[in-house]
Design a protein around this motif. Structure first.
Motif, short mmCIF file in Angstrom:
data_model
loop_
_atom_site.label_atom_id
_atom_site.label_comp_id
_atom_site.label_asym_id
_atom_site.label_seq_id
_atom_site.Cartn_x
_atom_site.Cartn_y
_atom_site.Cartn_z
N ARG A 176 0.82 -1.22 0.00
CA ARG A 176 0.00 0.00 0.00
C ARG A 176 0.84 1.26 0.00
O ARG A 176 0.40 2.30 -0.47
N VAL A 177 2.07 1.18 0.53
CA VAL A 177 2.95 2.36 0.48
C VAL A 177 3.26 2.70 -0.98
O VAL A 177 3.16 3.85 -1.40
N GLU A 178 3.63 1.70 -1.76
CA GLU A 178 3.92 1.93 -3.18
C GLU A 178 2.69 2.41 -3.93
O GLU A 178 2.78 3.30 -4.78
N ALA A 179 1.52 1.85 -3.60
CA ALA A 179 0.29 2.30 -4.24
C ALA A 179 0.01 3.76 -3.91
O ALA A 179 -0.37 4.55 -4.78
N GLY A 180 0.21 4.14 -2.63
CA GLY A 180 -0.01 5.52 -2.24
C GLY A 180 0.97 6.48 -2.91
O GLY A 180 0.59 7.57 -3.34
N GLN A 181 2.22 6.07 -2.99
CA GLN A 181 3.21 6.93 -3.65
C GLN A 181 2.88 7.13 -5.12
O GLN A 181 2.99 8.25 -5.65
N ALA A 182 2.46 6.06 -5.80
CA ALA A 182 2.11 6.17 -7.20
C ALA A 182 0.90 7.07 -7.40
O ALA A 182 0.84 7.90 -8.32
N LEU A 183 -0.09 6.93 -6.52
CA LEU A 183 -1.28 7.77 -6.64
C LEU A 183 -0.94 9.25 -6.44
O LEU A 183 -1.38 10.10 -7.22
N LEU A 184 -0.15 9.54 -5.42
CA LEU A 184 0.17 10.94 -5.13
C LEU A 184 1.04 11.56 -6.21
O LEU A 184 0.94 12.76 -6.49
N GLN A 185 1.90 10.74 -6.81
CA GLN A 185 2.70 11.27 -7.91
C GLN A 185 1.83 11.61 -9.12
O GLN A 185 2.05 12.62 -9.79
N ALA A 186 0.83 10.77 -9.39
CA ALA A 186 -0.05 11.00 -10.53
C ALA A 186 -1.12 12.05 -10.24
O ALA A 186 -1.62 12.70 -11.17
N HIS A 187 -1.44 12.24 -8.95
CA HIS A 187 -2.53 13.17 -8.58
C HIS A 187 -2.07 14.03 -7.41
O HIS A 187 -2.46 13.80 -6.26
N PRO A 188 -1.24 15.04 -7.67
CA PRO A 188 -0.72 15.86 -6.57
C PRO A 188 -1.79 16.67 -5.85
O PRO A 188 -1.53 17.21 -4.77
N GLU A 189 -2.99 16.75 -6.42
CA GLU A 189 -4.07 17.49 -5.75
C GLU A 189 -4.65 16.72 -4.58
O GLU A 189 -5.34 17.31 -3.71
N VAL A 190 -4.41 15.41 -4.50
CA VAL A 190 -4.95 14.60 -3.41
C VAL A 190 -4.28 15.00 -2.09
O VAL A 190 -3.05 15.03 -1.99
N ASP A 191 -5.11 15.29 -1.08
CA ASP A 191 -4.56 15.74 0.20
C ASP A 191 -4.94 14.83 1.37
O ASP A 191 -4.65 15.14 2.53
N VAL A 192 -5.60 13.71 1.10
CA VAL A 192 -5.88 12.72 2.13
C VAL A 192 -6.10 11.38 1.43
O VAL A 192 -6.67 11.33 0.34
N LEU A 193 -5.62 10.31 2.04
CA LEU A 193 -5.75 8.98 1.46
C LEU A 193 -6.58 8.09 2.39
O LEU A 193 -6.35 8.06 3.60
N LEU A 194 -7.51 7.36 1.80
CA LEU A 194 -8.23 6.31 2.50
C LEU A 194 -7.64 4.98 2.05
O LEU A 194 -7.53 4.72 0.85
N CYS A 195 -7.29 4.15 3.00
CA CYS A 195 -6.77 2.82 2.69
C CYS A 195 -7.85 1.81 3.01
O CYS A 195 -8.19 1.58 4.17
N ASP A 196 -8.42 1.22 1.96
CA ASP A 196 -9.50 0.26 2.11
C ASP A 196 -8.92 -1.11 2.46
O ASP A 196 -8.13 -1.66 1.71
N ASP A 197 -9.30 -1.63 3.62
CA ASP A 197 -8.87 -2.94 4.08
C ASP A 197 -7.36 -3.00 4.30
O ASP A 197 -6.67 -3.81 3.70
N GLY A 198 -6.86 -2.13 5.19
CA GLY A 198 -5.43 -2.12 5.46
C GLY A 198 -5.09 -2.14 6.94
O GLY A 198 -3.99 -1.74 7.33
N LEU A 199 -6.00 -2.61 7.76
CA LEU A 199 -5.80 -2.53 9.20
C LEU A 199 -4.58 -3.33 9.64
O LEU A 199 -3.85 -2.94 10.54
N GLN A 200 -4.33 -4.47 9.00
CA GLN A 200 -3.20 -5.31 9.36
C GLN A 200 -1.97 -5.04 8.49
O GLN A 200 -0.96 -5.74 8.62
N HIS A 201 -2.04 -4.03 7.59
CA HIS A 201 -0.91 -3.72 6.72
C HIS A 201 -0.02 -2.69 7.44
O HIS A 201 -0.04 -1.48 7.13
N LEU A 202 0.77 -3.16 8.37
CA LEU A 202 1.53 -2.27 9.25
C LEU A 202 2.68 -1.53 8.59
O LEU A 202 3.16 -0.53 9.16
N PRO A 203 3.22 -1.94 7.43
CA PRO A 203 4.26 -1.12 6.79
C PRO A 203 3.78 0.29 6.44
O PRO A 203 4.60 1.19 6.25
#
Length: 343
Positions: A134-161
């Motif tokens: 999810r870290v890589e997914a978030g980085q890719a999203l923010l690079q493609a969409h710099p206007e995004v200012d908050v991220l929701l992580c769907d089903d990531g409660l146990q994704h501790l990285p």
């Protein structure tokens, strides 16, 4: 369908007995591993990574569908109403190349990006990327969409990285089940775990199902749409419900808790309802219902609809009328205020 052993194990969570008792040593071992992993992250021996915008993680402690996707959709709308520009990241469960990081587009296929991410994108139209990391997914999203200012992580409660600013733990009517961790019970981890960030509890149910404090959402099925109209984004056609009440109808659901969907349809007056429960994330590569049949009307969830092509359906099942039942989750204002305060 679920294996016979899998079905027996799930049944033992409700009924107890010798099988459930025999699984308890494995559950105790799993509990130790879960606690050790969390401790390693908390002490910094395993690394978590920050993203440059606030991150809201939505997840559940129990296996199966507790209502994370409807809550994610509702929170996207709530954040936009408060002036935020949200994006969503998700694992994309069940997709073919699970290790890749991909943007989800309206024309994406569920087998490539996952059925739940595709549904979220089609309902919200926000930037959405999937990836096991999810870290890589978030980085890719923010690079493609710099206007995004908050991220929701769907089903990531146990994704501790992935570091997060707030965790939202979702429960449904099942609560914590029998209170045991897998495989002796339905819990992925204890319902209470240490966290360095605020934890909010939300119940996708009419009443609280654990002793944890948290508000309840209000689920509502919207008016039915034909499959073709749903894929087009809506229609001004009248709701066919009044007509269907007088006819035999088949409800088909490949979701975590299909009976919840069936009961919602019954509450709307569909007295002649037949039901067909399928495994969660069923692929719908072929029609799962007998055809031709005496029931020409079938109702599915939106999660199922993203995997059913209208043209293919017309070819495989000529004369079948397939309806989609969109779900809306209404959030209490106090809960929305709590989320905003945590950001």
């Amino acid at each position: 369908m679920k294996t016979t052993l899998g079905a027996r194990i799930e049944a033992s969570w409700r009924t107890g007995g010798a099988l459930q008792w025999s699984l308890r040593p494995a559950a105790l071992l799993f509990s130790t591993l879960v606690a050790t992993r969390r401790t390693l992250y908390r002490w910094g021996w395993l690394a978590s990574q920050n993203l440059p915008v606030p991150v809201v993680v939505i997840g559940n402690r129990v296996v199966g569908g507790a209502g994370k996707t409807p809550l994610t959709i509702a929170l996207v709308e709530a954040l936009r109403a408060e002036g935020w520009h949200p994006g969503v990241i998700s694992r994309g469960y069940g997709r073919r190349n699970a290790s890749s990081v991909l943007a989800v587009q309206p024309q994406s296929r569920a087998e490539d990006v996952g059925d739940e991410p595709l549904l979220i994108q089609r309902r919200t139209h926000v930037p959405l990327w999937v990836g096991r990391n999810r870290v890589e997914a978030g980085q890719a999203l923010l690079q493609a969409h710099p206007e995004v200012d908050v991220l929701l992580c769907d089903d990531g409660l146990q994704h501790l990285p992935l570091r997060r600013d707030v965790e939202i733990v979702v429960f449904d009517e099942r609560g914590a089940g029998n209170g045991w961790l897998l495989p002796a019970g339905p819990l992925r981890e204890p319902i209470r775990v240490h966290s360095d960030v605020p934890q909010l509890v939300f119940y996708n149910a009419a009443h609280r199902s654990t002793d944890l404090q948290g508000p309840c959402g209000e689920r509502q099925l919207d008016r039915l749409l034909s499959l073709a109209d749903w894929w087009q984004g809506g229609s001004d056609s009248p709701d066919p419900l009044a007509e269907l009440i007088q006819r035999p109808v088949l409800a088909c659901a490949g979701i975590g808790q299909p009976e919840r969907f069936f009961e919602a349809l019954r509450q709307r007056g569909l007295a002649h309802l037949q039901t067909l429960a399928l495994p969660d994330h069923h692929d719908f590569q072929t029609a799962p219902w007998p055809w031709p049949a005496d029931t020409p009307d079938v109702i599915v969830t939106e999660k199922d609809a993203v995997k059913i092509d209208p043209a293919r359906l017309a070819q495989d099942c000529p004369g079948l009328r397939l309806w989609v039942a969109p779900l809306t989750l209404k959030l209490p204002p106090a809960f929305i205020k709590s989320v905003m305060a945590s950001l």
